[in-house]
Design a protein around this motif. Sequence first.
Motif, PDB file in Angstrom:
ATOM      1  N   VAL A  10       0.836  -1.202   0.000  1.00 40.34           N
ATOM      2  CA  VAL A  10       0.000   0.000   0.000  1.00 40.34           C
ATOM      3  C   VAL A  10       0.870   1.252   0.000  1.00 40.34           C
ATOM      4  CG1 VAL A  10      -1.681   1.323   1.341  1.00 40.34           C
ATOM      5  CG2 VAL A  10      -1.944  -1.146   1.114  1.00 40.34           C
ATOM      6  N   CYS A  11       1.922   1.238   0.798  1.00 42.71           N
ATOM      7  CA  CYS A  11       2.827   2.393   0.844  1.00 42.71           C
ATOM      8  C   CYS A  11       3.490   2.631  -0.513  1.00 42.71           C
ATOM      9  CB  CYS A  11       3.888   2.177   1.917  1.00 42.71           C
ATOM     10  SG  CYS A  11       3.252   2.214   3.610  1.00 42.71           S
ATOM     11  N   GLU A  12       3.839   1.558  -1.203  1.00 43.89           N
ATOM     12  CA  GLU A  12       4.440   1.703  -2.526  1.00 43.89           C
ATOM     13  C   GLU A  12       3.445   2.288  -3.518  1.00 43.89           C
ATOM     14  OE1 GLU A  12       5.860  -2.132  -3.542  1.00 43.89           O
ATOM     15  OE2 GLU A  12       7.597  -2.058  -2.186  1.00 43.89           O
ATOM     16  N   GLU A  13       2.188   1.853  -3.446  1.00 44.34           N
ATOM     17  CA  GLU A  13       1.170   2.392  -4.346  1.00 44.34           C
ATOM     18  C   GLU A  13       0.904   3.868  -4.063  1.00 44.34           C
ATOM     19  OE1 GLU A  13      -0.374   1.088  -6.875  1.00 44.34           O
ATOM     20  OE2 GLU A  13       0.300  -0.998  -6.738  1.00 44.34           O
ATOM     21  N   PHE A  14       0.915   4.232  -2.796  1.00 42.81           N
ATOM     22  CA  PHE A  14       0.647   5.618  -2.414  1.00 42.81           C
ATOM     23  C   PHE A  14       1.903   6.487  -2.446  1.00 42.81           C
ATOM     24  CE2 PHE A  14      -3.195   4.296   0.401  1.00 42.81           C
ATOM     25  CZ  PHE A  14      -3.932   4.076  -0.752  1.00 42.81           C
ATOM     26  N   LYS A  15       3.060   5.846  -2.642  1.00 40.20           N
ATOM     27  CA  LYS A  15       4.348   6.546  -2.677  1.00 40.20           C
ATOM     28  C   LYS A  15       4.625   7.276  -1.364  1.00 40.20           C
ATOM     29  CE  LYS A  15       4.260   7.134  -7.690  1.00 40.20           C
ATOM     30  NZ  LYS A  15       4.322   8.086  -8.831  1.00 40.20           N
ATOM     31  N   VAL A  16       4.429   6.535  -0.278  1.00 41.48           N
ATOM     32  CA  VAL A  16       4.759   7.046   1.053  1.00 41.48           C
ATOM     33  C   VAL A  16       5.763   6.097   1.693  1.00 41.48           C
ATOM     34  CG1 VAL A  16       2.536   8.182   1.367  1.00 41.48           C
ATOM     35  CG2 VAL A  16       2.828   5.824   2.117  1.00 41.48           C
ATOM     36  N   LYS A  17       6.434   6.578   2.713  1.00 39.07           N
ATOM     37  CA  LYS A  17       7.471   5.798   3.369  1.00 39.07           C
ATOM     38  C   LYS A  17       6.856   4.677   4.200  1.00 39.07           C
ATOM     39  CE  LYS A  17      11.493   6.301   6.392  1.00 39.07           C
ATOM     40  NZ  LYS A  17      12.274   7.250   7.239  1.00 39.07           N
ATOM     41  N   MET A  18       7.456   3.494   4.089  1.00 41.65           N
ATOM     42  CA  MET A  18       6.995   2.341   4.856  1.00 41.65           C
ATOM     43  C   MET A  18       7.393   2.496   6.320  1.00 41.65           C
ATOM     44  SD  MET A  18       5.607  -0.563   5.356  1.00 41.65           S
ATOM     45  CE  MET A  18       5.714  -2.004   6.423  1.00 41.65           C
ATOM     46  N   LEU A  19       6.556   1.961   7.197  1.00 38.75           N
ATOM     47  CA  LEU A  19       6.857   1.987   8.624  1.00 38.75           C
ATOM     48  C   LEU A  19       8.113   1.173   8.905  1.00 38.75           C
ATOM     49  CD1 LEU A  19       3.252   1.378  10.017  1.00 38.75           C
ATOM     50  CD2 LEU A  19       4.491   3.543  10.007  1.00 38.75           C
ATOM     51  N   SER A  20       8.972   1.706   9.753  1.00 38.84           N
ATOM     52  CA  SER A  20      10.182   0.983  10.135  1.00 38.84           C
ATOM     53  C   SER A  20       9.842  -0.074  11.181  1.00 38.84           C
ATOM     54  CB  SER A  20      11.215   1.957  10.700  1.00 38.84           C
ATOM     55  OG  SER A  20      10.752   2.519  11.915  1.00 38.84           O
ATOM     56  N   PRO A  21      10.704  -1.076  11.389  1.00 34.02           N
ATOM     57  CA  PRO A  21      10.444  -2.088  12.431  1.00 34.02           C
ATOM     58  C   PRO A  21      10.245  -1.474  13.814  1.00 34.02           C
ATOM     59  CG  PRO A  21      12.189  -2.834  10.967  1.00 34.02           C
ATOM     60  CD  PRO A  21      11.893  -1.423  10.576  1.00 34.02           C
ATOM     61  N   ALA A  22      11.020  -0.439  14.136  1.00 37.90           N
ATOM     62  CA  ALA A  22      10.867   0.208  15.443  1.00 37.90           C
ATOM     63  C   ALA A  22       9.503   0.887  15.560  1.00 37.90           C
ATOM     64  CB  ALA A  22      11.983   1.225  15.658  1.00 37.90           C
TER      65      ALA A  22
END
Length: 283
Positions: A56-68
């Motif tokens: 979803v983040c790739e489709e919306f071109k937003v940064k993915m949540l980090s593991p932390a």
Amino acid sequence: MWNKSGRSYMAAEIVEDKCKLQLIRPNKTRWNSTYMAVERIIRIIQENGEDAIRNVCEEFKVKMLSPAEIVFLTEYCTVMKPVVKALNILQSETNTHMGWLLPVIFQLQTKLIRLETSFKMCLPLIRAVQDGVQKRFGGMMQEPELIAASILKNTWTERGEIIEAGLVYVRQHLDQMAEAAVEQVGQHSSDEDDFFSSMKSRRSQGTGELDGYLACISNKMDLLNSFPHIKNLSLKLNTGLPASAACERLFSCAGLLFTAKRARMNSANFENQLLLKLNKKFI
């Protein structure tokens, strides 16, 4: 991600396709909307894996949540879950009385204490919630009237020193009720038959009713019909909790009905539609 998911139908379809669930967007009118929005993301990750959110983040071109960040959001949901449940109980529209207040606050404090040893990232949040609860409700934990209301609802059975203060309050008021009842009976009868009749009646009605009521296992409200003095005192103490949640839900539903495109709706039609919307479970 929340903003973009609500901008178009295509964005909503992308979320539905990748995550099998829709995202819940936070808003300013519902206090628990942030928790619900975060909880939905954690649920998607747990059920479909991190790849679902990543796609979803790739489709919306937003940064993915980090593991932390994912760990933090998971801890946030765990910490806020008892707070959400407590507020839902106290803001319920039905079966919510003053006797629920102290037991709910006590259970919330107990759960937060248990969480202190399990989490590190959200420890400041736990401390902040504890300080807020103590500041707002700390003094109420010692009020005999509120303790007595909890005892008469059979909702609190811990912390003996506090329970004893409530029992003293209940006994005193039951004795007063018993005395008043005996005085009324005494006006229509003579003491010549039994000189100590008033003392016997008061003792049996006051202490006996409380002991019998506390010995019952059932939590149903019908139980109060067997103990008239307990019932009268319970009706006096267990008033409804003052809360604006029901009114806010009403205004929120009214706002969804009365939109700009329906501005010509008359008041009778609007009232009928609002009544049907709020009571659709009875239809």
